[in-house]
Enzyme design. Structure first.
Site, PDB file in Angstrom:
ATOM      1  N   ASP A  40      26.431 -44.593  36.674  1.00  0.00           N
ATOM      2  CA  ASP A  40      27.439 -45.282  37.478  1.00  0.00           C
ATOM      3  C   ASP A  40      27.487 -44.743  38.897  1.00  0.00           C
ATOM      4  O   ASP A  40      27.978 -45.428  39.799  1.00  0.00           O
ATOM      5  CB  ASP A  40      28.801 -45.152  36.804  1.00  0.00           C
ATOM      6  CG  ASP A  40      28.847 -45.885  35.478  1.00  0.00           C
ATOM      7  OD1 ASP A  40      29.253 -47.056  35.474  1.00  0.00           O
ATOM      8  OD2 ASP A  40      28.456 -45.297  34.462  1.00  0.00           O
ATOM      9  N   ARG A 100      38.033 -50.115  39.678  1.00  0.00           N
ATOM     10  CA  ARG A 100      37.688 -48.854  39.027  1.00  0.00           C
ATOM     11  C   ARG A 100      37.172 -47.909  40.118  1.00  0.00           C
ATOM     12  O   ARG A 100      36.269 -48.278  40.885  1.00  0.00           O
ATOM     13  CB  ARG A 100      36.641 -49.048  37.928  1.00  0.00           C
ATOM     14  CG  ARG A 100      37.145 -49.923  36.769  1.00  0.00           C
ATOM     15  CD  ARG A 100      36.223 -49.866  35.570  1.00  0.00           C
ATOM     16  NE  ARG A 100      36.234 -48.555  34.939  1.00  0.00           N
ATOM     17  CZ  ARG A 100      35.450 -48.221  33.903  1.00  0.00           C
ATOM     18  NH1 ARG A 100      34.598 -49.111  33.418  1.00  0.00           N
ATOM     19  NH2 ARG A 100      35.514 -47.015  33.381  1.00  0.00           N
ATOM     20  N   ASN A 142      27.696 -40.651  34.532  1.00  0.00           N
ATOM     21  CA  ASN A 142      27.511 -41.690  33.516  1.00  0.00           C
ATOM     22  C   ASN A 142      28.584 -41.510  32.455  1.00  0.00           C
ATOM     23  O   ASN A 142      29.350 -40.547  32.477  1.00  0.00           O
ATOM     24  CB  ASN A 142      26.108 -41.612  32.900  1.00  0.00           C
ATOM     25  CG  ASN A 142      25.776 -42.860  32.099  1.00  0.00           C
ATOM     26  OD1 ASN A 142      25.912 -43.979  32.595  1.00  0.00           O
ATOM     27  ND2 ASN A 142      25.365 -42.697  30.858  1.00  0.00           N
TER      28      ASN A 142
END
Length: 350
Positions: free
Chosen positions: A241, A100, A251
């Protein structure tokens, strides 16, 4: 080795995140939990990377999965020569860490360290698989311990018998703030935004709070203004994140609009986590665009007619002027001064 997942809800116990054992990695499928308690079994590290891409596990779950995936990669080349094993592990490190894009830098810290400990084990005639698993558990303990400090600080910011609002599934901080509240003899209500389109707030966060005995309420994402106006929300909080050094954070999509509402209603918004040393500004944050089909249907049931299109940006970037403070292991920082976090030595987190 003492483990730091004691007194944690089911979702935060190490084996219920991702675990390596005898040539397999088992990952709890958070896409269907709690309707089903189902594990995805991987026999190739590439399957672990794909599981992360597919959000079988999310939030901080991939931090565990990439480490266990590296153990699986070591198992896959266990009969090869030392040079070939190291080359294979370096490729696995890249593949797993880039499953990711927004959090590739964080995953890479874990997978690159796995390569290093495997190389050292091979040089000393030891088992690189066992070394990687041990290193991954040490990383878990380190993160849980550090986030307990963050959880302690966050709990101090929540009024006793107050009400908090969460967004998405903050993983470790959810468990640590609950442990901190119990230690501080503090109670609070938790409102969990549902978190479209995957419903992590409803399916994951709310269950953790409820299982630990906290009064828990789920709201859909379009009920936030109502809740802030009428349900006496005292604090909005989320993990992140990415936390750039200029105070911008990334986020789960939807966080930005909740932060705007929090500002309007005078509700403080506290972000939790450790700043990213290698992300200096908003421009360094990559927004992952996911398959829009995940918006058009849920668990195989279409939400729209076939002619309708969708977009699915996975994350929001929230500007610093909407953030009341970034809660870290070193203290609570004004987002504009977040770069000061690195003025003193930062311990390894991942």
């Amino acid at each position: 080795m003492v483990r730091m997942d004691n007194d944690m809800p089911f979702l935060l116990q190490y084996e219920n995140v991702a675990w390596y054992d005898e040539g397999k990695v088992r990952i709890l499928d958070r896409r269907v939990y709690p309707t089903e308690v189902r594990f995805v079994e991987c026999t190739d590290y590439r399957e672990v990377a794909q599981a992360i891409t597919d959000m079988v596990t999310q939030s901080a779950g991939p931090y565990t999965a990439v480490g266990m995936g590296m153990a699986l990669a070591a198992w896959q080349v266990r009969d090869k020569g030392e040079a070939e094993q190291i080359a294979f592990l370096k490729q696995a490190s890249y593949d797993l860490s880039h499953a990711r894009p927004t959090t590739a830098n964080r995953y890479g810290q874990i997978t690159n360290r796995c390569v290093d400990v495997a190389a050292q084990a091979l040089a000393e005639g030891k088992d690189p698989i066992a070394a990687i698993v041990e290193n991954t558990v040490e990383s878990l303990n380190r993160r849980y311990s550090t986030m307990q400090i963050v959880g302690d600080r966050l709990a101090e910011l929540i009024p006793n018998n107050g009400t908090i609002l969460t967004q998405c599934f903050g993983e470790t901080i959810i468990g640590t703030v609950m442990r901190a509240a119990r230690k501080q003899n503090k109670d609070f209500r938790a409102f969990c935004a549902e978190t479209r389109p995957y419903l992590q707030g409803a399916r994951l966060t709310s269950g953790c709070f409820a299982q630990m005995g906290f009064d828990t309420t789920v709201i859909t994402d379009n009920m936030v203004a109502y809740a802030m106006e009428r349900e006496h929300i005292d604090v909005f909080t989320s993990a992140a994140d990415s936390i750039a050094r200029d105070g911008h954070i990334a986020n789960k999509i939807g966080t930005f609009q909740i932060a705007i509402l929090a500002k309007y209603f005078g509700v403080p918004y506290y972000v939790t986590g450790i700043p990213d040393r290698d992300k200096k500004s908003r421009g360094d944050i990559v927004i992952e665009m996911r398959d829009p089909g995940q918006v058009l249907s849920y668990r195989g049931i279409p939400n729209t007619v076939p002619e309708v299109k969708a977009i699915y940006p996975s994350f929001d970037v929230v500007p610093p002027h909407l953030i009341s403070g970034v809660v870290t292991d070193k203290g609570v920082y004004v987002p504009y001064l977040l770069d000061q976090y690195f003025d003193t030595e930062a311990k390894a987190f991942y």
